[in-house]
Scaffold this motif. Structure first.
Motif, PDB file in Angstrom:
ATOM      1  N   ILE A 297       0.830  -1.202   0.000  1.00 41.13           N
ATOM      2  CA  ILE A 297       0.000   0.000   0.000  1.00 41.13           C
ATOM      3  C   ILE A 297       0.868   1.256   0.000  1.00 41.13           C
ATOM      4  O   ILE A 297       0.570   2.244  -0.686  1.00 41.13           O
ATOM      5  N   ASP A 298       1.966   1.248   0.768  1.00 45.71           N
ATOM      6  CA  ASP A 298       2.865   2.406   0.782  1.00 45.71           C
ATOM      7  C   ASP A 298       3.425   2.676  -0.611  1.00 45.71           C
ATOM      8  O   ASP A 298       3.485   3.828  -1.060  1.00 45.71           O
ATOM      9  N   LYS A 299       3.835   1.614  -1.303  1.00 43.88           N
ATOM     10  CA  LYS A 299       4.361   1.783  -2.664  1.00 43.88           C
ATOM     11  C   LYS A 299       3.263   2.286  -3.601  1.00 43.88           C
ATOM     12  O   LYS A 299       3.511   3.141  -4.455  1.00 43.88           O
ATOM     13  N   LEU A 300       2.064   1.785  -3.422  1.00 40.27           N
ATOM     14  CA  LEU A 300       0.945   2.177  -4.272  1.00 40.27           C
ATOM     15  C   LEU A 300       0.647   3.668  -4.124  1.00 40.27           C
ATOM     16  O   LEU A 300       0.371   4.370  -5.106  1.00 40.27           O
ATOM     17  N   LYS A 301       0.717   4.176  -2.899  1.00 42.86           N
ATOM     18  CA  LYS A 301       0.419   5.582  -2.652  1.00 42.86           C
ATOM     19  C   LYS A 301       1.489   6.511  -3.216  1.00 42.86           C
ATOM     20  O   LYS A 301       1.241   7.705  -3.388  1.00 42.86           O
ATOM     21  N   ASN A 302       2.671   5.961  -3.485  1.00 49.13           N
ATOM     22  CA  ASN A 302       3.766   6.769  -4.011  1.00 49.13           C
ATOM     23  C   ASN A 302       3.897   6.670  -5.523  1.00 49.13           C
ATOM     24  O   ASN A 302       4.934   7.065  -6.077  1.00 49.13           O
ATOM     25  N   THR A 303       2.885   6.140  -6.188  1.00 46.98           N
ATOM     26  CA  THR A 303       2.887   6.087  -7.645  1.00 46.98           C
ATOM     27  C   THR A 303       1.943   7.144  -8.199  1.00 46.98           C
ATOM     28  O   THR A 303       1.167   7.750  -7.458  1.00 46.98           O
ATOM     29  N   ASP A 304       2.009   7.352  -9.507  1.00 47.26           N
ATOM     30  CA  ASP A 304       1.130   8.316 -10.162  1.00 47.26           C
ATOM     31  C   ASP A 304      -0.129   7.661 -10.725  1.00 47.26           C
ATOM     32  O   ASP A 304      -0.913   8.318 -11.417  1.00 47.26           O
ATOM     33  N   VAL A 305      -0.325   6.386 -10.439  1.00 53.02           N
ATOM     34  CA  VAL A 305      -1.475   5.666 -10.974  1.00 53.02           C
ATOM     35  C   VAL A 305      -2.723   6.026 -10.172  1.00 53.02           C
ATOM     36  O   VAL A 305      -2.698   6.041  -8.934  1.00 53.02           O
ATOM     37  N   SER A 306      -3.814   6.312 -10.872  1.00 52.99           N
ATOM     38  CA  SER A 306      -5.070   6.680 -10.219  1.00 52.99           C
ATOM     39  C   SER A 306      -6.108   5.576 -10.403  1.00 52.99           C
ATOM     40  O   SER A 306      -6.154   4.919 -11.442  1.00 52.99           O
TER      41      SER A 306
END
Length: 284
Positions: free
Chosen positions: A116-125
């Motif tokens: 989840i931490d990695k997911l929040k640091n991406t530009d994917v919406s």
């Protein structure tokens, strides 16, 4: 609409379970999908979306991952994940398919919080979702994680819990989630044998009782309110409804049974479907 009930117990007695899952996938009857299978390359057990542009995403799955225990030796943990969409929120332009969230977590080596931490640091919406992850290991870890993106909510449940999730935020559950969770708890507390337990869980997932009034459902999905208020959805005029039931049992001895009942495609008459059953077993 989808609905998920899950129960975790880190210290089960005889005839009890470490994990019990009962869930429905609701989808358009014409949307193509693959029945659950164990991927030979990754070991992930899941059904797969086959909608063009969304291929091989999933709504639910499980796997066995490696982990390091306190002695820094390699151990194993059982991981389960499920996705429910958040209904009624504004759509995100150019949003990625939410089905990839389940698969990428299960195929990766990260723990759920790391993922989840990695997911929040991406530009994917993504459009609104509840993403649930359960991690159980013989070293004593029993944790259920929940992450919601609209609004941002992250929760952790440790130890013994019985929880329900639907297509709203966890702070404002639909009545069918609340009432279904109570019935799910009652079924578990009856300490049934495995065949009886599976039969009762399947009956729960097939229940067409309407749970009304429901202010939250009326706010999020005012059209089709009555048909969407039941655990088993049959919204025939919209070509939409419950297509798949899944039950997952992980017993005291770490034996897992994954049971899926899914409508055989093409779905010609959803009032009288042919149900295809898949059973997959493994152990930790």
């Amino acid at each position: 609409m989808c609905i998920l009930f899950l129960h975790t117990n880190p210290d089960p007695q005889d005839n009890e379970y470490r994990l019990i899952v009962a869930t429905n996938r609701d989808e358009y009857y014409t949307r193509p999908a693959k029945a659950a299978y164990k991927c030979p390359e990754t070991g992930v057990i899941a059904g797969r979306d086959m909608e063009p542009g969304r291929e091989y995403g999933s709504w639910l799955g499980c796997t066995i991952k490696n982990e390091l225990d306190n002695e820094l030796t390699e151990g194993k943990k059982f991981c389960f994940s499920c996705l429910t969409n958040i209904s009624g929120n504004n759509k995100v332009p150019n949003a990625a398919g939410r089905g990839e969230l389940v698969i990428k977590y299960l195929e990766g080596t990260a723990t759920f919080p790391e993922y989840i931490d990695k997911l929040k640091n991406t530009d994917v919406s993504f459009n609104g979702f509840n993403l649930i992850g359960v991690e159980l290991s013989k070293g004593g870890l029993t944790r259920t994680y929940h992450s919601c993106n609209q609004p941002e909510i992250d929760s952790v449940y440790t130890g013994k819990h019985t929880i329900g999730f639907g297509n709203s935020t966890i702070s404002s559950p639909y009545m069918k989630v609340l009432n279904g969770r109570n019935r799910f708890q009652e079924i578990i507390e009856r300490n049934l044998d495995k065949d009886q337990l599976k039969a009762e869980l399947l009956a729960l997932l097939k229940d067409k009782t309407q749970h009304l009034p429901d202010e939250e459902l009326a706010r999020r999905s005012p059209v089709g309110l009555q048909v969407l208020s039941s655990i088993y959805v049959e919204y025939l005029s919209a070509g939409y409804g419950t297509r798949t039931h899944t039950i997952v049992l992980l017993d005291k001895e770490w034996n897992m049974e994954f049971i899926e009942f899914t409508m055989q495609e093409p779905i010609i008459d959803p009032r009288h479907p042919e149900w295809h059953q898949t059973v997959i077993k493994s152990s930790l």
